[in-house]
Enzyme design. Structure first.
Site: not given
Ligand code: FES
Length: 124
Positions: A34, A103
């Site tokens: 991400c 996460c």
């Molecule tokens: Fe990147 Fe949660 S989506 S750490």
């Protein structure tokens, strides 16, 4: 996506947010998928984590877990802090949606990385 009340509390009012200028250890970790990034700063005295702060550029779960994870290691010994797990952080937050469990890994890795940095700088 449904977050627990505790997650939203920590997201809206994060504890230990910020930077320690003269930190004894700094950890920087990121999630390549991400692109979220987290910095953990620690102040250590007599092997106790006296202060800890974080800067997290990431999602709701990353910020809430940074807040809770830093709360959990504050005042603990370096060894205790090293055994912090993302599962313990998620449990303290009354759970995370399964898709958001990854996460919480950032704070576990960030704390470990800050402690490794501290240990490297203080090796005899
Ligand atoms: Fe990147 Fe949660 S989506 S750490």
């Amino acid at each position: 996506m449904l977050y627990s009340k505790k997650v939203m509390e920590h997201f809206k009012n994060p504890q230990n947010h910020g930077k320690i200028e003269d930190a004894d250890g700094i950890g920087k970790v990121g999630n390549p998928t991400c692109g979220d990034v987290m910095y953990i700063y620690i102040k250590v005295k007599d092997k106790i984590i006296e202060d800890v702060k974080f800067e997290t550029f990431g999602c709701v779960a990353a910020i809430a877990t940074s807040s809770m994870g830093t709360e959990l290691i504050k005042g603990k010994t370096v060894d205790e802090a090293l055994s912090l797990t993302n599962k313990a952080v998620a449990e303290a937050l009354e759970g995370l949606p399964p898709a958001k469990m990854h996460c919480s890994l950032l704070v576990e890795q960030g704390v470990k990385s800050a402690i490794e940095d501290y240990l490297k700088k203080n090796a005899f």
